[in-house]
Scaffold this motif. Sequence first.
Motif, PDB file in Angstrom:
ATOM      1  N   LEU A  39      -8.509  81.177 -24.126  1.00 36.95           N
ATOM      2  CA  LEU A  39      -9.208  80.328 -23.153  1.00 36.95           C
ATOM      3  C   LEU A  39     -10.126  81.147 -22.252  1.00 36.95           C
ATOM      4  O   LEU A  39     -10.772  80.607 -21.359  1.00 36.95           O
ATOM      5  N   GLY A  40     -10.152  82.452 -22.463  1.00 39.20           N
ATOM      6  CA  GLY A  40     -11.102  83.298 -21.747  1.00 39.20           C
ATOM      7  C   GLY A  40     -10.578  83.909 -20.463  1.00 39.20           C
ATOM      8  O   GLY A  40     -11.363  84.347 -19.629  1.00 39.20           O
TER       9      GLY A  40
ATOM     10  N   HIS B  42      -2.877  71.373 -18.785  1.00 40.88           N
ATOM     11  CA  HIS B  42      -3.284  69.986 -18.563  1.00 40.88           C
ATOM     12  C   HIS B  42      -4.024  69.811 -17.237  1.00 40.88           C
ATOM     13  O   HIS B  42      -5.078  69.178 -17.178  1.00 40.88           O
ATOM     14  N   ASP B  43      -3.487  70.386 -16.176  1.00 37.73           N
ATOM     15  CA  ASP B  43      -4.027  70.118 -14.835  1.00 37.73           C
ATOM     16  C   ASP B  43      -5.113  71.119 -14.426  1.00 37.73           C
ATOM     17  O   ASP B  43      -6.065  70.752 -13.761  1.00 37.73           O
TER      18      ASP B  43
ATOM     19  N   LEU C 275      -0.549  67.513 -27.270  1.00 36.80           N
ATOM     20  CA  LEU C 275      -0.211  67.438 -28.697  1.00 36.80           C
ATOM     21  C   LEU C 275      -1.140  66.488 -29.448  1.00 36.80           C
ATOM     22  O   LEU C 275      -1.336  66.630 -30.662  1.00 36.80           O
ATOM     23  N   ALA C 276      -1.714  65.520 -28.721  1.00 33.14           N
ATOM     24  CA  ALA C 276      -2.612  64.561 -29.368  1.00 33.14           C
ATOM     25  C   ALA C 276      -3.831  65.263 -29.962  1.00 33.14           C
ATOM     26  O   ALA C 276      -4.497  64.731 -30.844  1.00 33.14           O
TER      27      ALA C 276
ATOM     28  N   ASP D 243      -9.590  69.084 -22.662  1.00 29.77           N
ATOM     29  CA  ASP D 243     -10.763  69.229 -23.536  1.00 29.77           C
ATOM     30  C   ASP D 243     -11.153  70.674 -23.786  1.00 29.77           C
ATOM     31  O   ASP D 243     -11.853  70.970 -24.760  1.00 29.77           O
ATOM     32  N   ALA D 244     -10.713  71.556 -22.923  1.00 25.53           N
ATOM     33  CA  ALA D 244     -11.094  72.964 -23.082  1.00 25.53           C
ATOM     34  C   ALA D 244     -10.242  73.686 -24.130  1.00 25.53           C
ATOM     35  O   ALA D 244     -10.534  74.815 -24.511  1.00 25.53           O
TER      36      ALA D 244
END
Lengths: 189, 246, 494
Positions: B32-33, B108-109, B157-158, B114-115
Amino acid sequence: MLAAIRRNRPAATTVLPELQSFATLPPDGLQAEFRRRLAQMGGKLIEPGPEPDRLAPARRMIAEAGITCSMVPQLPGNRAFDRAEPASLHDVDLAVLQASFAVAETGSVALRAADLGVNALGYLAQRLLVLVDPATIVENLHLAYSRPEFHDGHYLVLQTGPSATADIEGVLIHGAQGVRALTVLLAIP
Amino acid sequence: MIAMRIGLFIPCFIDLFYRDVGIATLELLERLGHAVDYPADQTCCGQPMGNAGFVAECRAVEALFVRNFDEYDAIVCPSASCVHHVRHKSALPDAIRARTFELVEFLHDVIGVDALPPAFFPHRVTLHNSCTALRSLDHEPAPELNVPFFSKPRALLARVGGLEIVETERADECCGFGGTFSVSEAAVSARMGQDKATRQAASGAEYVVSADMSCLMHQGGSAARHGIDMRYVHIAQILNTKAVDA
Amino acid sequence: MKRVRVDHAEGRSHPIAPDGADPAREPQPRGAVIRGRRPVDHAEAAERFLAAPDHLSFHDKRLWDLREKRDRESHGIPEWEQLRQLASDIKEYALTRLDDLLEEFERNATANGVVVHWARDAAEHNRIVTDILRTHGATELVKSKSMLTEECGLRDHLQEAGVSVIETDLGERIQQLDNEDPSHVVVPAVHKLRSDVAAVFARTIGTDPGRDDPAYLAESQRMSNRPLILDARVGMTGANFLVADSGAVVVCTNEGNADLCASVPAVHIVSAGIEKIVPRTGDLGVFIRLLSRSALGSPITQYTSHFRGPRAGGEMHVILVDNGRSERLGAEEFWTSLKCIRCGACMNTCPVYRRSGGLSYGATYAGPIGLIIDPSFNRRKYSLLPYASTLNGSCTAVCPVKINIHEQILSWRRVMAEHHEPSMTKQISMKGASALLSRPSAYRAAVDGANAVLPHMPRFALYNPANAWGKGREIPQAPGQSFHAWFKARRRKP
Ligand code: SF4
């Protein structure tokens, strides 16, 4: 004792919340909800007869019953009762009563000491037949508890269906101690 | 997004038994950088003592925690119960508690669903929310409450290709790990684990996925003892699968 | 008697032995061994309960079923969470003004013709009851279920005073006849199977030992209790609520037995804990909506009875009992446990309770609520109870009055640790763990050493003997390298 409580009670910071009614049903939805809940709680409902004798089904039920005590003058029973000696009601088969009001949310009928004549009648009888005026059905318990009957008289029971127990292996049995069956007729005498 | 300096907090039992969960967490955060570091002197957050009621015994361990993690923008840990302890039960400084995140809530938060990089896990899985994830960290609302539904782990998970979620009966029932409970009440704990693994098997899942490895250690141990064929994976391991794995 | 299975009140049951099937003959597991003030060993009793598969399976299913029904009913009410908050606020308000509200209740009840008594403790309560019985020359007392009278040991006390006590709630009667305490606050005999009840009734009220049909057993009990109720001069009930503004005592039952006890004998005694007070009649709307939905998943109990004064020609006494409550009120972390309305929802949802049975707690109150109030009666005797929990928090989430039960369980562990109540081994291992975990080099040395002797690791990771873990579970396979070692090696690479 009060001194001990005063010594130990936590600071009174919580304010007493205002009460709300949480009512949402339209007036014409009350009867349907009452019927649904009464059935869920094991009560029976009989429909009024055609005019002019709306009480005919109740009369039929009384005619078929054994010893009957009635608190509804229009539907006489066959036993006058001794108010001083509640135990004398031990052999009553059917008691006929008129509820003060009813609660849709729970399917309950409200019976006061004055409605029962002798409080024990509601418990020693094998079965109850209760008349409910459809106009007295309130939506939920919040509205029920705003009624004046709770501040007047020595006794009031919200009775919901017959006596029930599931204390042996969760098997539901009606008539554990009190009445074995409760029948409601939605009609005024 | 500005890259963060993340201090990775790997609880003792993950360090010792589940190296791959630590690796998956680390790699995922790096992909994620972010600059991820693992302070080598870390040991524990003090939860075992705290949960047993030994508050005083926690203090020295907490002082060490501060020394290890004070310098990071965020402290991320792949274990809900440890984060719950840090955030809600410890006497750690507020600034540390506010910067400590459990992995799912961090993704999530803070990061945003989306990332996340694409992942691929073509299996039927059932989700085990630990009791802390459910009732203390709000991964999902506890099912006892009458509040609108949402789910952070399900949202993550989606996004995983090929993954199908199946439901386990009594999903919210505690699996019986409970830290020291697992040994002080060994019989009840073991029975709870057996019941949990049995229901998981009945769900038709191939894998149980959770954000809490301690529950999975207990459930996996129970399944193995009772001959129940089930595999247990940490959610980081699924989210860190590469799409090319297909 | 009609026997039905409908989606109703306590109904929608799951009998484990279908009609006509061979009744279970598994002996009933008994509760915790009581040895004076020595700590009750819940784990030991639980292990015996777990060894009785038929009892375990029924108990767990029956109570989980109640939890599910509770979920269904509560999810059907949009304002449910609001009601819980209201209930909690009303109770906190009432507890912080308990003295004033009790005086208001006393004023109103007295004006309605009720005799109000105050009892500081169990002994005083029992004495007041005995005196009333004596005044009326009563040698029998018919009563409905009351956890408070269990707490006070009233039955034993009266037995010694030559008064025979007849419990009229079916479950409570079963327990009385079997010489056992109730195992649950709402369903006292839920740990028994029909075969157990059949054996008790055959021995005590003369039922056919070959018949264990619940309808037959319940009917037999009705028939054997009724003459006793008809003859009794004094009846007793508990109280679910006391209403300050009307002086009413509210009693909730499904069997109607409380009303029988109150309406047939001339004298009605109410035994009530002082924490039962609510300020206003209108508050009952909140509590009655929550109570039976939380307890059994039914919208209301079959009977919700409001007693404001004696029945015509009778007498009514209310005994307001403290028995440790005012002291608990002063316990900063624990006073909110007094909000409890004894719905039993925390017990139904508790995975430990469902798998160990109420009697394994060896106390008046079992399950989560028991864990947080029993120690206030006897800290040493109940010192191990706060450890009979996984701290999963489901109890807190179902509690209709929002008691932070699982947090109080944790607080009690702290109190026990401060008073050195847990065993010395635990003390030493926690001190040792702390020393180790605060010193990184010592920690690594210990871990690496342990790594070499894997798979014995849970000993270290859990600070407890490995054999307790290995009893029911496999030990995880360690990968042979810790994450710590892996990271160190990776760092060294360019
Ligand atoms: S603690 Fe809460 S859930 Fe448990 S019995 Fe009391 S009111 Fe019910």
